[in-house]
Design a protein around this motif. Structure first.
Motif, PDB file in Angstrom:
ATOM      1  N   TRP A  58       6.116   3.488 -12.217  1.00 22.05           N
ATOM      2  CA  TRP A  58       4.962   4.335 -11.919  1.00 22.05           C
ATOM      3  C   TRP A  58       4.447   4.105 -10.504  1.00 22.05           C
ATOM      4  O   TRP A  58       3.902   5.027  -9.879  1.00 22.05           O
ATOM      5  CB  TRP A  58       3.857   4.140 -12.953  1.00 22.05           C
ATOM      6  CG  TRP A  58       3.169   2.813 -12.984  1.00 22.05           C
ATOM      7  CD1 TRP A  58       3.474   1.750 -13.752  1.00 22.05           C
ATOM      8  CD2 TRP A  58       2.013   2.425 -12.213  1.00 22.05           C
ATOM      9  NE1 TRP A  58       2.617   0.704 -13.528  1.00 22.05           N
ATOM     10  CE2 TRP A  58       1.694   1.093 -12.589  1.00 22.05           C
ATOM     11  CE3 TRP A  58       1.226   3.052 -11.263  1.00 22.05           C
ATOM     12  CZ2 TRP A  58       0.621   0.396 -12.039  1.00 22.05           C
ATOM     13  CZ3 TRP A  58       0.160   2.360 -10.711  1.00 22.05           C
ATOM     14  CH2 TRP A  58      -0.131   1.063 -11.101  1.00 22.05           C
ATOM     15  N   LEU A  59       4.634   2.901  -9.975  1.00 21.38           N
ATOM     16  CA  LEU A  59       4.236   2.665  -8.586  1.00 21.38           C
ATOM     17  C   LEU A  59       5.087   3.487  -7.625  1.00 21.38           C
ATOM     18  O   LEU A  59       4.572   4.057  -6.652  1.00 21.38           O
ATOM     19  CB  LEU A  59       4.366   1.180  -8.257  1.00 21.38           C
ATOM     20  CG  LEU A  59       3.343   0.242  -8.911  1.00 21.38           C
ATOM     21  CD1 LEU A  59       3.745  -1.207  -8.712  1.00 21.38           C
ATOM     22  CD2 LEU A  59       1.945   0.492  -8.362  1.00 21.38           C
ATOM     23  N   GLU A  60       6.387   3.566  -7.870  1.00 18.87           N
ATOM     24  CA  GLU A  60       7.280   4.324  -7.002  1.00 18.87           C
ATOM     25  C   GLU A  60       7.107   5.832  -7.160  1.00 18.87           C
ATOM     26  O   GLU A  60       7.509   6.590  -6.279  1.00 18.87           O
ATOM     27  CB  GLU A  60       8.730   3.943  -7.288  1.00 18.87           C
ATOM     28  CG  GLU A  60       9.085   2.522  -6.862  1.00 18.87           C
ATOM     29  CD  GLU A  60      10.498   2.130  -7.248  1.00 18.87           C
ATOM     30  OE1 GLU A  60      11.161   2.933  -7.957  1.00 18.87           O
ATOM     31  OE2 GLU A  60      10.953   1.040  -6.858  1.00 18.87           O
ATOM     32  N   SER A  61       6.512   6.265  -8.276  1.00 23.52           N
ATOM     33  CA  SER A  61       6.323   7.705  -8.481  1.00 23.52           C
ATOM     34  C   SER A  61       5.142   8.266  -7.695  1.00 23.52           C
ATOM     35  O   SER A  61       5.036   9.476  -7.506  1.00 23.52           O
ATOM     36  CB  SER A  61       6.122   7.995  -9.973  1.00 23.52           C
ATOM     37  OG  SER A  61       4.891   7.453 -10.441  1.00 23.52           O
ATOM     38  N   VAL A  62       4.251   7.403  -7.219  1.00 22.99           N
ATOM     39  CA  VAL A  62       3.098   7.865  -6.442  1.00 22.99           C
ATOM     40  C   VAL A  62       3.551   8.200  -5.029  1.00 22.99           C
ATOM     41  O   VAL A  62       4.230   7.395  -4.377  1.00 22.99           O
ATOM     42  CB  VAL A  62       2.003   6.769  -6.404  1.00 22.99           C
ATOM     43  CG1 VAL A  62       0.829   7.217  -5.540  1.00 22.99           C
ATOM     44  CG2 VAL A  62       1.546   6.437  -7.816  1.00 22.99           C
ATOM     45  N   PRO A  63       3.213   9.389  -4.515  1.00 24.96           N
ATOM     46  CA  PRO A  63       3.645   9.771  -3.162  1.00 24.96           C
ATOM     47  C   PRO A  63       3.155   8.805  -2.086  1.00 24.96           C
ATOM     48  O   PRO A  63       2.113   8.148  -2.237  1.00 24.96           O
ATOM     49  CB  PRO A  63       3.043  11.169  -2.971  1.00 24.96           C
ATOM     50  CG  PRO A  63       2.851  11.686  -4.357  1.00 24.96           C
ATOM     51  CD  PRO A  63       2.522  10.485  -5.201  1.00 24.96           C
ATOM     52  N   GLN A  64       3.904   8.763  -1.006  1.00 30.07           N
ATOM     53  CA  GLN A  64       3.619   7.813   0.071  1.00 30.07           C
ATOM     54  C   GLN A  64       2.255   8.057   0.696  1.00 30.07           C
ATOM     55  O   GLN A  64       1.497   7.110   0.967  1.00 30.07           O
ATOM     56  CB  GLN A  64       4.724   7.932   1.124  1.00 30.07           C
ATOM     57  CG  GLN A  64       4.732   6.845   2.160  1.00 30.07           C
ATOM     58  CD  GLN A  64       5.866   7.017   3.155  1.00 30.07           C
ATOM     59  OE1 GLN A  64       5.898   7.968   3.922  1.00 30.07           O
ATOM     60  NE2 GLN A  64       6.812   6.098   3.133  1.00 30.07           N
ATOM     61  N   ASP A  65       1.890   9.305   0.934  1.00 32.54           N
ATOM     62  CA  ASP A  65       0.619   9.606   1.600  1.00 32.54           C
ATOM     63  C   ASP A  65      -0.585   9.145   0.780  1.00 32.54           C
ATOM     64  O   ASP A  65      -1.627   8.772   1.345  1.00 32.54           O
ATOM     65  CB  ASP A  65       0.518  11.106   1.869  1.00 32.54           C
ATOM     66  CG  ASP A  65       1.484  11.554   2.964  1.00 32.54           C
ATOM     67  OD1 ASP A  65       1.903  10.690   3.763  1.00 32.54           O
ATOM     68  OD2 ASP A  65       1.834  12.743   3.004  1.00 32.54           O
ATOM     69  N   ILE A  66      -0.470   9.146  -0.540  1.00 31.53           N
ATOM     70  CA  ILE A  66      -1.583   8.698  -1.377  1.00 31.53           C
ATOM     71  C   ILE A  66      -1.757   7.188  -1.250  1.00 31.53           C
ATOM     72  O   ILE A  66      -2.891   6.679  -1.203  1.00 31.53           O
ATOM     73  CB  ILE A  66      -1.341   9.121  -2.839  1.00 31.53           C
ATOM     74  CG1 ILE A  66      -1.357  10.652  -2.932  1.00 31.53           C
ATOM     75  CG2 ILE A  66      -2.387   8.516  -3.767  1.00 31.53           C
ATOM     76  CD1 ILE A  66      -1.088  11.189  -4.311  1.00 31.53           C
ATOM     77  N   TRP A  67      -0.648   6.464  -1.173  1.00 36.10           N
ATOM     78  CA  TRP A  67      -0.751   5.018  -0.940  1.00 36.10           C
ATOM     79  C   TRP A  67      -1.371   4.743   0.434  1.00 36.10           C
ATOM     80  O   TRP A  67      -2.165   3.810   0.590  1.00 36.10           O
ATOM     81  CB  TRP A  67       0.626   4.361  -1.024  1.00 36.10           C
ATOM     82  CG  TRP A  67       1.165   4.188  -2.400  1.00 36.10           C
ATOM     83  CD1 TRP A  67       2.296   4.714  -2.941  1.00 36.10           C
ATOM     84  CD2 TRP A  67       0.575   3.402  -3.457  1.00 36.10           C
ATOM     85  NE1 TRP A  67       2.455   4.332  -4.243  1.00 36.10           N
ATOM     86  CE2 TRP A  67       1.409   3.508  -4.588  1.00 36.10           C
ATOM     87  CE3 TRP A  67      -0.571   2.623  -3.550  1.00 36.10           C
ATOM     88  CZ2 TRP A  67       1.141   2.875  -5.791  1.00 36.10           C
ATOM     89  CZ3 TRP A  67      -0.849   1.984  -4.755  1.00 36.10           C
ATOM     90  CH2 TRP A  67      -0.003   2.112  -5.858  1.00 36.10           C
ATOM     91  N   PHE A  68      -0.995   5.547   1.427  1.00 36.34           N
ATOM     92  CA  PHE A  68      -1.574   5.363   2.765  1.00 36.34           C
ATOM     93  C   PHE A  68      -3.083   5.601   2.743  1.00 36.34           C
ATOM     94  O   PHE A  68      -3.844   4.910   3.440  1.00 36.34           O
ATOM     95  CB  PHE A  68      -0.914   6.308   3.761  1.00 36.34           C
ATOM     96  CG  PHE A  68       0.502   5.944   4.098  1.00 36.34           C
ATOM     97  CD1 PHE A  68       1.015   4.696   3.779  1.00 36.34           C
ATOM     98  CD2 PHE A  68       1.342   6.844   4.729  1.00 36.34           C
ATOM     99  CE1 PHE A  68       2.310   4.356   4.083  1.00 36.34           C
ATOM    100  CE2 PHE A  68       2.645   6.511   5.045  1.00 36.34           C
ATOM    101  CZ  PHE A  68       3.133   5.258   4.718  1.00 36.34           C
TER     102      PHE A  68
END
Length: 689
Positions: free
Chosen positions: A125-135
């Motif tokens: 589930w961590l890898e499923s979150v888009p990169q921009d949201i983590w940023f």
């Protein structure tokens, strides 16, 4: 989530790991595949951090407390990187850790990390979150507001220690004898593996001095990154050299380990960089996800098998992919040549089937009978290869590796391009029609050959090769409904697949161990046969060792599997389309061609299905291993399936017969064009008259 964040505002440092665990638990979706819930959890946390300076200060304080109070070097330098241990050592260690997990160490960041992300599938589930949201979550923390410089320096010091460990390992692996042997320039010139280590030592010393003086470091990591790129260029050259001259499992292992170390070192260098860039954010995110995945799967036995089988499969299939091109007919001339080659093999198989039946009539002791069967198959298949004939079912293992190699070239950018799809579709169509004509050549020749042999045997001895009971047994073995013919055909397909792997292994071994040069240099062979003949023999074995070894082992497997089944009391045997066709002819002669048409029809159907299972199993396994060796899955073939279906509906004949070559277009010169115009005008004038 709100309650946990409020507790972080005034929590003591000892409570930080527990609160971080609870915070991650509030973000974790109930179902690991619920991507939207995971995205909502990250967005909610980012929103709360932006709204409250006290909350984000408390979260930063907890993070810094965990990072500064724990040992990080082993975590950053080891987690997610192949260890320097053998397959069996890694397997036994993971089994032991699963049965009796090691005691957690409160001072180790690795164990603290594992206690936060304790679900075995958190990485999904961590890898499923888009990169921009983590940023956006990273920006919401506002690291620039942090004033606890002492803790930041402690964390930075441990990162520098991890960088030093990684750099030293890169230098050591880069000077391994197998790597320097494959890249002689690294012995003559200054090795970039050593140079990067010297530069890293200087970089670390400068940063430590700046930390002591509480100033910003003036040197950056750009020179180290340039040297690491040079290391990657050396690795690329070593790989190309290995493709031409052979590769060992240990060399593949060294290259994989040093590549992982270089990638991790690059990420850590970006983490300690003073500049705040998007690359730094990407490095933080990338290394975090990698560490979570590695921590979640640290006890996985499947990963141990996957890592080692991928390396072994790559070693074997690389050379099988080069050989696979010889088993694919590109045009009608090669297609007809494949039929002639398969027809020659069918002629030899007719005599091999006769010997097999005679050995069975002799009722030799069980192990001697298995040896006789195996040697008959082995020497027969080797003779087929020496005479440049083709057994149709030997092709799939090679052609599957060729398809996977082409697919890997097309997917280096991460996505197949339309031109790549067209190229691969055309290659698969060529494989289909080459397989078709090879099977046709085998079967159409082995049937009459076995028939003539059986008739000649009756004419010379007065009785058939096999009696009525044996003939009835042969016909029963061809029945796909009343016997285990299809299951036994699948076992033969597995043997074909293994033979393809063996061929690739020995082709690679001949190159890597320089067998042609060694044979040509044998003193006694040069005295006996002469220098020129010794060199020719070495060249022949260098080019054909894999095929000869694969045919020999394939024959021994076919000959001994039935005996293994008898010894174990299991219904294990083999069925091969070419031999099954020959047995139908021998049985027909025994019954003086007085076979019911139903028997003939069901036997023909059985032979067709046996051939289909032979090809399907061997091709499927070979393609799976070839894809696995290149870290690809069958999903990579999905775009091609639709293209093949449309081609089959529009031009089904292309899957059986190569299309006729197009006539070359004739270029018309300007002078020729003027002559044509004059001729048309004269024709019009004469028609008007």
């Amino acid at each position: 989530m709100q309650a946990t964040l409020q507790a972080m505002i005034s929590a003591p440092p000892e409570r930080a790991p527990v609160l971080l665990r609870e915070l991650v638990a509030t973000m974790r979706p109930r179902r690991v595949d619920d991507t939207q819930a995971a995205i909502n959890g990250v967005r909610s946390l980012a929103y709360l951090l932006e709204q409250s300076p006290e909350i984000r200060a408390g979260v930063r304080r907890c993070l810094l407390a965990v990072l500064s109070r724990s040992e990080q070097v082993q975590f950053f330098a080891d987690t997610g990187i192949l260890s320097n241990e053998s397959f069996f050592s890694a397997l036994s260690r993971r089994i032991g850790d699963r049965l009796l997990p090691p005691a957690p160490n409160a001072g180790s960041l690795r164990d603290l990390f594992g206690s936060v992300f304790y679900h075995h599938n958190d990485y999904l589930w961590l890898e499923s979150v888009p990169q921009d949201i983590w940023f956006s979550l990273g920006r919401a923390l506002h690291i620039e507001e942090e004033t606890n410089v002492e803790q930041i320096m402690l964390i930075r010091g441990q990162l520098l220690d991890a960088i030093e460990v990684l750099s030293t390992r890169i230098a050591a692996i880069g000077l391994e004898p197998e790597i320097t042997r494959s890249q002689p320039e690294t012995r003559r010139a200054v090795s970039p593996f050593v140079q990067q280590n010297l530069e890293v030592h200087s970089f670390i010393a400068h940063n430590l001095r700046a930390m002591t003086e509480k100033t910003l470091p003036q040197e950056d990591e750009r020179h180290i990154l340039v040297l690491l790129e040079q290391c990657e260029e050396v690795i690329s050259r070593v790989r190309k050299y290995a493709m031409r001259n052979g590769v060992s499992v240990s060399l593949t292992y060294h290259l994989l380990r040093v590549t992982q170390h270089i990638e991790r070192l690059k990420a850590l260098l970006r983490l300690v960089s003073i500049a705040r860039t998007r690359e730094k954010s990407e490095a933080i995110l990338g290394i975090s996800l990698t560490l979570v995945r590695a921590e979640n799967r640290k006890h996985s036995l499947r990963d141990v098998f996957a890592e080692n089988t991928e390396m072994l499969a790559l070693q074997v299939t690389e050379h099988a992919s080069h050989t696979g091109g010889h088993y694919i007919a590109e045009n009608r001339k090669e297609w007809r040549g494949m039929f002639r080659s398969a027809a020659g093999a069918g002629l030899i198989v007719g005599f091999m089937a006769l010997l097999k039946l005679l050995f069975a009539k002799a009722h030799l002791p069980l192990l001697l009978e298995a040896l006789a069967f195996g040697l008959n198959y082995a020497f027969g298949f080797m003779l087929v290869h020496i005479l440049h004939f083709t057994i149709a079912t030997k092709q799939p293992a090679m052609t599957a590796a060729r398809i996977a190699a082409t697919l890997h070239e097309g997917t280096r950018s991460g996505k197949l391009k339309p031109d790549d799809i067209d190229q691969l579709s055309e290659l698969i169509i060529k494989v289909f029609r080459t397989q078709f004509i090879a099977i046709l050549g085998n079967v159409l020749v082995v049937l009459p050959t076995a028939l003539l042999i059986a008739l000649a045997w009756v004419w010379s001895t007065g009785h058939p090769v096999v009696d009525a009971d044996k003939a009835q047994h042969l016909l029963h073995d061809l029945n796909p409904i009343q016997s285990l013919a299809l299951f036994h055909a699948g076992i033969a397909g597995v043997c074909l697949f293994l033979a393809g792997l063996i061929s690739g292994y020995y082709d690679n071994k001949a190159l890597y161990n320089q067998i042609p040069q060694r044979i040509a240099a044998l003193p006694w062979l040069n005295r006996l046969a002469g220098e020129q003949r010794a060199r020719r023999l070495g060249d022949y074995l260098g080019n054909n060792l894999g095929a000869l070894a694969g045919n020999f082992y394939f024959g021994m497997m076919l000959g001994t599997i039935g005996t293994v089944g008898v010894l174990l009391g299991l219904p294990i045997d083999i069925r091969h389309i070419t031999f099954s066709s020959a047995y139908l002819s021998f049985a027909a002669v025994t019954f003086d061609f007085a076979l019911d048409w139903h028997v003939v029809a069901i036997s023909a159907l059985g032979i067709a299905l046996i051939g289909y299972i032979n090809l399907l199993v061997s091709f499927g396994l070979a393609l799976w291993v070839a894809l696995r060796s290149r870290k690809l899955t069958l999903r990579a073939l999905r775009p091609i399936a639709g293209r093949l279906l449309r081609r089959g509906l529009r031009r089904p004949q292309d899957f059986l017969i190569p299309p006729r070559p197009r006539a070359p277009e004739t270029k018309v010169t300007e002078r020729q064009g003027e002559n044509v115009v004059e001729w048309v005008q004269r024709r019009r004038t004469s028609a008007g008259r």
